[in-house]
Design a protein around this motif. Sequence first.
Motif, PDB file in Angstrom:
ATOM      1  N   LYS A  82      26.174  32.876  44.065  1.00  0.00           N
ATOM      2  CA  LYS A  82      26.754  32.450  45.346  1.00  0.00           C
ATOM      3  C   LYS A  82      28.278  32.478  45.366  1.00  0.00           C
ATOM      4  O   LYS A  82      28.912  31.772  46.139  1.00  0.00           O
ATOM      5  CB  LYS A  82      26.247  31.059  45.734  1.00  0.00           C
ATOM      6  CG  LYS A  82      24.751  30.993  45.926  1.00  0.00           C
ATOM      7  CD  LYS A  82      24.309  29.615  46.340  1.00  0.00           C
ATOM      8  CE  LYS A  82      22.793  29.579  46.487  1.00  0.00           C
ATOM      9  NZ  LYS A  82      22.314  28.262  46.877  1.00  0.00           N
ATOM     10  N   THR A  83      28.875  33.298  44.502  1.00  0.00           N
ATOM     11  CA  THR A  83      30.330  33.367  44.376  1.00  0.00           C
ATOM     12  C   THR A  83      30.749  34.809  44.144  1.00  0.00           C
ATOM     13  O   THR A  83      30.056  35.557  43.459  1.00  0.00           O
ATOM     14  CB  THR A  83      30.802  32.502  43.184  1.00  0.00           C
ATOM     15  OG1 THR A  83      30.399  31.158  43.408  1.00  0.00           O
ATOM     16  CG2 THR A  83      32.303  32.551  42.997  1.00  0.00           C
ATOM     17  N   GLU A 109      38.895  38.324  49.269  1.00  0.00           N
ATOM     18  CA  GLU A 109      38.292  37.123  49.852  1.00  0.00           C
ATOM     19  C   GLU A 109      37.566  37.451  51.151  1.00  0.00           C
ATOM     20  O   GLU A 109      36.484  36.920  51.431  1.00  0.00           O
ATOM     21  CB  GLU A 109      39.355  36.060  50.091  1.00  0.00           C
ATOM     22  CG  GLU A 109      39.928  35.486  48.818  1.00  0.00           C
ATOM     23  CD  GLU A 109      41.155  34.616  49.027  1.00  0.00           C
ATOM     24  OE1 GLU A 109      41.590  33.988  48.050  1.00  0.00           O
ATOM     25  OE2 GLU A 109      41.688  34.557  50.167  1.00  0.00           O
ATOM     26  N   ARG A 113      33.601  36.779  51.992  1.00  0.00           N
ATOM     27  CA  ARG A 113      33.124  36.089  53.198  1.00  0.00           C
ATOM     28  C   ARG A 113      32.158  36.967  53.996  1.00  0.00           C
ATOM     29  O   ARG A 113      31.172  36.478  54.549  1.00  0.00           O
ATOM     30  CB  ARG A 113      34.302  35.666  54.075  1.00  0.00           C
ATOM     31  CG  ARG A 113      35.007  34.414  53.577  1.00  0.00           C
ATOM     32  CD  ARG A 113      35.988  33.871  54.610  1.00  0.00           C
ATOM     33  NE  ARG A 113      37.068  34.790  54.902  1.00  0.00           N
ATOM     34  CZ  ARG A 113      38.208  34.882  54.201  1.00  0.00           C
ATOM     35  NH1 ARG A 113      38.431  34.080  53.187  1.00  0.00           N
ATOM     36  NH2 ARG A 113      39.131  35.749  54.541  1.00  0.00           N
ATOM     37  N   HIS A 118      30.804  31.626  50.102  1.00  0.00           N
ATOM     38  CA  HIS A 118      31.833  30.663  50.495  1.00  0.00           C
ATOM     39  C   HIS A 118      32.756  30.245  49.359  1.00  0.00           C
ATOM     40  O   HIS A 118      33.485  29.259  49.502  1.00  0.00           O
ATOM     41  CB  HIS A 118      31.170  29.430  51.118  1.00  0.00           C
ATOM     42  CG  HIS A 118      30.328  29.772  52.306  1.00  0.00           C
ATOM     43  ND1 HIS A 118      30.867  30.129  53.533  1.00  0.00           N
ATOM     44  CD2 HIS A 118      28.991  29.870  52.452  1.00  0.00           C
ATOM     45  CE1 HIS A 118      29.899  30.414  54.369  1.00  0.00           C
ATOM     46  NE2 HIS A 118      28.744  30.256  53.748  1.00  0.00           N
ATOM     47  N   SER A 119      32.742  30.983  48.254  1.00  0.00           N
ATOM     48  CA  SER A 119      33.695  30.662  47.189  1.00  0.00           C
ATOM     49  C   SER A 119      34.047  31.914  46.390  1.00  0.00           C
ATOM     50  O   SER A 119      33.268  32.865  46.311  1.00  0.00           O
ATOM     51  CB  SER A 119      33.156  29.567  46.262  1.00  0.00           C
ATOM     52  OG  SER A 119      32.007  30.005  45.586  1.00  0.00           O
ATOM     53  N   GLY A 172      37.422  27.603  47.606  1.00  0.00           N
ATOM     54  CA  GLY A 172      36.449  27.634  48.686  1.00  0.00           C
ATOM     55  C   GLY A 172      36.968  28.513  49.802  1.00  0.00           C
ATOM     56  O   GLY A 172      38.157  28.492  50.120  1.00  0.00           O
ATOM     57  N   LEU A 173      36.075  29.276  50.389  1.00  0.00           N
ATOM     58  CA  LEU A 173      36.475  30.209  51.461  1.00  0.00           C
ATOM     59  C   LEU A 173      35.916  29.759  52.804  1.00  0.00           C
ATOM     60  O   LEU A 173      34.922  29.128  52.903  1.00  0.00           O
ATOM     61  CB  LEU A 173      35.984  31.625  51.151  1.00  0.00           C
ATOM     62  CG  LEU A 173      36.458  32.222  49.833  1.00  0.00           C
ATOM     63  CD1 LEU A 173      35.818  33.579  49.616  1.00  0.00           C
ATOM     64  CD2 LEU A 173      37.970  32.340  49.813  1.00  0.00           C
TER      65      LEU A 173
END
Length: 173
Positions: A82-83, A109, A113, A118-119, A172-173
């Motif tokens: 998840k990154t 980034e 996204r 989200h990171s 965190g994005l």
Amino acid sequence: MLHTVRTEGNPIDTTVTLSVTVRDLLPQDLPACTWSGSATHLRHVERELARAASGEVDYLAVCTRADLPVAIGGIDYQACEKTGTLWQLAVLPALQSCGLGTLLVRAAEQRIRQRGLHSAELAVEEDNHRARALYERLGYVAHGRQPQAWDEEGADGSIRRHETMCVLMRKGL
């Protein structure tokens, strides 16, 4: 992008404007990327471009109007769940501190996204204070340390093992 240069013995500042675009790095770009590392490094980048074709990674290039890469870097979507993990970020030495690293990280980034993640994470060598300061300005926060190692090819063709301690950073994005 604007960059002011002061030449020795000359009290006049000169502003240079360089138009750039961000796109995927392509295999045919590699001969123009020798500034980014050794032949071993470029062979590794070439292998990563094969992973990009399968969607496991993105590999970006910041290019001049002549379509020559002046900054490159990858995003690995498999390294951490998840990154997006940024790695192999490099800027042509003559153009460092001109905003290209910031542009490259922000483009990475955006790609992360776009995948619904989200990171972002990255690792920076502890003694690379300039890069760490950039990442901190961009909102990355240290959350640990980790040893890393890789092989480097010398000018004489010999292989040398490079070992270092890296600071792990997250945003965190």
